[in-house]
Design an enzyme around this catalytic site. Structure first.
Site, PDB file in Angstrom:
ATOM      1  CG  HIS A   1       4.450  -0.379  -4.041  1.00  0.00           C
ATOM      2  ND1 HIS A   1       4.699  -1.526  -3.340  1.00  0.00           N
ATOM      3  CD2 HIS A   1       4.073   0.546  -3.120  1.00  0.00           C
ATOM      4  CE1 HIS A   1       4.491  -1.303  -2.048  1.00  0.00           C
ATOM      5  NE2 HIS A   1       4.099  -0.049  -1.894  1.00  0.00           N
TER       6      HIS A   1
ATOM      7  CD  GLU B   1       6.269  -2.887  -6.642  1.00  0.00           C
ATOM      8  OE1 GLU B   1       5.137  -3.414  -6.648  1.00  0.00           O
ATOM      9  OE2 GLU B   1       6.898  -2.629  -5.592  1.00  0.00           O
TER      10      GLU B   1
ATOM     11  NE  ARG C   1       7.515   1.252  -1.027  1.00  0.00           N
ATOM     12  CZ  ARG C   1       7.390  -0.083  -0.979  1.00  0.00           C
ATOM     13  NH1 ARG C   1       7.781  -0.836  -1.979  1.00  0.00           N
ATOM     14  NH2 ARG C   1       6.863  -0.646   0.098  1.00  0.00           N
TER      15      ARG C   1
ATOM     16  CG  HIS D   1       3.317  -5.508  -4.435  1.00  0.00           C
ATOM     17  ND1 HIS D   1       3.577  -4.258  -3.920  1.00  0.00           N
ATOM     18  CD2 HIS D   1       2.116  -5.858  -3.931  1.00  0.00           C
ATOM     19  CE1 HIS D   1       2.592  -3.877  -3.137  1.00  0.00           C
ATOM     20  NE2 HIS D   1       1.683  -4.836  -3.114  1.00  0.00           N
TER      21      HIS D   1
ATOM     22  CD  GLU E   1       6.897  -8.218  -3.786  1.00  0.00           C
ATOM     23  OE1 GLU E   1       7.334  -7.686  -4.824  1.00  0.00           O
ATOM     24  OE2 GLU E   1       6.539  -7.556  -2.785  1.00  0.00           O
TER      25      GLU E   1
END
Lengths: 226, 502
Positions: B262, B265, B320, B389, B463
């Protein structure tokens, strides 16, 4: 939907807790006071006639002073409309930020020095130090929108202040036009809102008007700092 | 670019700064150096140690004047306007003797009508005020930014106020701001690209080209350990490159790590470059990593979505998805983390091309995804797959598309706990962990659901930082701390994988 005790680390409790964060910002937030969610310690929920009710024990962090403390909250997600929150965080007393808020207020009160800014933070996470309180203020003001828009299938954060402009002070309130980008985690959408807000140490943050911007499948203007 | 550039006038008092770069307008602040002084001559400045005289060649008839050698106290001293050679600049700033922007202010001025705009243009043209226009007066909707030297502040402000021209002080003391950013500025002043991966600035965000160049440099510096594998092309025909870290042999089991799937990020691609360097640095020095690499290969794809990444740099920082157009729609792109063949078509992804979670016309329709699918399938012996991510600070394992627990749930849960405990040991950063569907939301067509279903047991998604304060636009000074703490979690996963692989 699970009823009864919830795992405090899983999303149902976390989404509810984020709503409490937004609520606290609308009540206590200022250019020098901006709250974020820490951990959720306990959570439970049940269906009630009006909707779905949550009970939460959580930690809230105030970002500028870097102080954290416990809060307990009860929140209701009605079938439709704004969630209703009751929260008590005894440690969130509005005393320690008074001096900074007053100084900031006095500095910007006279309308021959109207401030504006854009891209706060910029693409690299950077902002001028003088812009910081306006970033905080944008975050707090966004909380009004985020609170209103929240439901059990959303999780909001403010992604960026696209721009803001100070308008003439009226009735002793500083006034600003803000354009903010909100990030909604479940849909992953970036949602643009414009708002007209006021603030003073006495009255706190108030949002007079909000304006959802249509989703633009287009380009941003190039970065002004390069 | 994170540094506010100095106004780059190419001349000073009518004299051009040719190789002499960086005009400085005259004043410096405070700090006395006990060891150095500045020598100035009609706009040239050089640093000499205090025991040296200022007899510098090329001075012409006029003698070099010394500043600071005989000054008793720290304070203001206004010298001539000078042009400073780029190479001298770091030295001058370091000794604190020569700065030039003390108590200068940058004013943001908003003209409310054409008359005021004309006045501003006139003001900017007044040479004796030495004003430095950062943003030109063009039209009424754009504010004008002007740096005003300290000595002229009163005059300029009085003028603005008398004419009722609105302004505010955007930068109260330029020197203070510069001091804060000094290190960044020095790096920017050395404009040459890094010659080695030791020179590469891991604490900053980089462009696509810089990251491709980094990868090539890393391979060139470590030919026996690192090779570049091109697994395919993006929609816009950019190479999809994977760094392979291998101590040789054939048919070894492997570990896969990807960052930047993505594109918005940014801390993930930045961490990916740091991981690449970390591997080559630690091989042969760190027992755990060395033993992992002796047994297994590591594959690292840093820019998994290069088209999206390019777009975040040129057009939309919050992009994204991929950049492939969707026929019949004005909306571009597919969510590469909903495009995998695991629960594809089910709830947890969107069927609308305009959505950020658009699954795409069919599973693996995106070349960025298909390339990895083909690689994984033909490799056949990957034992761990980690897709990185941001943001939220979580470590997740399958599934996202169904509530049915994956069969290795207990082991993956316990390993996740160990990994995030190790992560937290560095800076206290707190992560949550669990299956995707429990911890964050239902998501179908996700990467690690597919890889897990292919038999790659240790499939995880990270994440990274933070939890929402900065979100996607994480300040660059958090890149290295994020990479360092995440590395500890990755090592826990890789170690466990290696220990459990024949």
């Amino acid at each position: 939907m699970e009823t009864g005790e919830l795992n405090p680390n899983y999303y149902p409790a976390r989404r509810a807790a984020a709503v409490v964060q937004h609520y606290l910002n609308t009540r206590y937030g200022s250019p020098y006071r901006w709250m974020f969610l820490g951990n959720v310690h306990n959570a439970s929920s049940e269906d009630v006639t009006e909707g779905r009710k949550y009970q939460l024990e959580l930690t809230i962090q105030e970002m500028i002073s870097n102080v954290s403390g416990p809060c307990s909250a009860e929140l209701l997600f009605p079938g439709a409309g704004t969630p209703q929150v009751q929260a008590s965080c005894d440690w969130l007393l509005p005393n320690n930020t008074r001096a900074q808020e007053e100084a900031f207020y006095q500095q910007h009160r006279d309308s021959h020095n109207l401030v504006s800014g854009d891209r706060i933070p910029d693409s690299y996470g950077h902002m001028e130090p003088t812009m910081k309180p306006f970033w905080h203020l944008g975050g707090v003001a966004s909380s009004f929108i985020m609170l209103e828009q929240s439901n059990q299938s959303t999780l909001y954060n403010m992604a960026q202040v696209a721009n803001f402009t100070q308008l003439e002070t009226e009735k002793d309130q500083l006034r600003f036009q803000y354009h903010v980008l909100l990030h909604e985690m479940v849909s992953q959408e970036i949602i643009h809102w414009k708002m007209l807000i006021t603030w003073s140490p006495a009255e706190g943050v108030k949002v007079l008007q909000t304006d959802l911007q249509p989703k633009c499948n287009c380009e941003d203007p190039p970065d002004s700092i390069n | 670019m994170y540094v506010r550039k100095h106004p780059q006038k190419k001349h000073c008092n009518g004299q051009k700064c040719a190789t002499w770069y960086f005009p400085v307008s005259s004043c410096w602040c405070g700090k006395q150096s006990s060891r150095h002084h500045a020598c100035i001559l009609l706009g040239k400045v050089a640093v000499r140690s205090r025991d040296q005289a200022c007899d510098i060649k090329g001075g012409g008839e006029t003698t070099w004047d010394s500043i600071g050698k005989n000054e008793g106290a720290a304070g203001f001293h206004c010298a001539v306007c000078g042009c400073v050679r780029e190479g001298d600049l770091p030295g001058l700033l370091k000794i604190g003797l020569f700065s030039g922007f003390c108590r200068d202010q940058v004013l943001r001025i908003t003209a409310k009508d054409e008359g005021q705009l004309a006045l501003l243009k006139e003001l900017a043209g007044m040479e004796h005020l030495e004003l430095d226009v950062w943003r030109e007066p063009t039209d009424l909707s754009t504010p004008v930014d002007i740096r005003v030297p300290n000595i002229h502040l009163q005059t300029v402000k009085a003028f603005l106020e008398a004419e009722d021209i609105q302004y505010y002080i955007m930068i109260e003391d330029l020197q203070v701001m510069l001091d804060e950013e000094q290190e960044q500025m020095l790096k920017a002043a050395r404009t040459a690209a890094p010659r080695t991966t030791d020179d590469f600035d891991y604490s900053n965000y980089h462009t696509i080209d810089q990251i491709y160049a980094f990868q090539d440099m890393l391979v060139a510096e470590n030919p026996s350990l690192v090779s570049k594998v091109v697994i395919g092309q993006s929609y816009e025909r950019r190479p999809l490159t994977v760094l392979k870290f291998s101590t040789g042999g054939t048919n070894k089991p492997g570990i896969w790590i990807d960052t930047g799937i993505h594109s918005r990020e940014w801390v993930t691609q930045a961490s990916g470059t740091w991981f690449a360097k970390k591997i080559v640095t630690d091989y042969g020095r760190d027992t755990a990593l060395t033993s992992i690499l002796n047994k297994m290969d590591i594959f690292l794809e840093v820019m998994t979505n290069p088209d999206g990444f390019a777009y975040t740099q040129t057009s939309n920082r919050m992009w994204r998805k991929t950049r492939k157009p969707n026929p019949g729609s004005s909306c571009v792109g597919t969510d590469p983390n909903r495009n995998w063949d695991a629960g594809f078509g089910g709830p947890g992804a969107s069927s609308s091309p305009c959505s950020e979670t658009y699954r795409g016309p069919s599973a693996h329709s995106e070349s960025e995804v298909k390339s990895i699918v083909d690689f994984v399938t033909s490799h056949g012996k990957l034992k761990s797959f980690v897709s990185i991510h941001s943001y939220s600070q979580m470590l997740l394992y399958p599934y996202g598309y169904t509530k049915t627990p994956c069969k290795d749930q207990n082991e993956l849960h316990n390993l996740a706990k160990k990994a995030i405990t190790d992560l937290a040991s560095l800076y206290g950063t707190s992560y949550r962990y669990g299956s995707i569907i429990n911890t964050i939301y239902q998501a179908s067509g996700g990467t690690i659901d597919w890889t897990y279903n292919q038999g790659i047991k240790y499939s995880y998604t990270f994440e990274l930082r933070d939890t929402g304060r900065y979100g996607f636009i994480l300040p660059a000074n958090q890149i290295i701390p994020t990479a360092r703490e995440t590395w500890l979690a990755l090592m826990a996963i890789m170690k466990h994988t290696s220990d459990n692989t024949m």
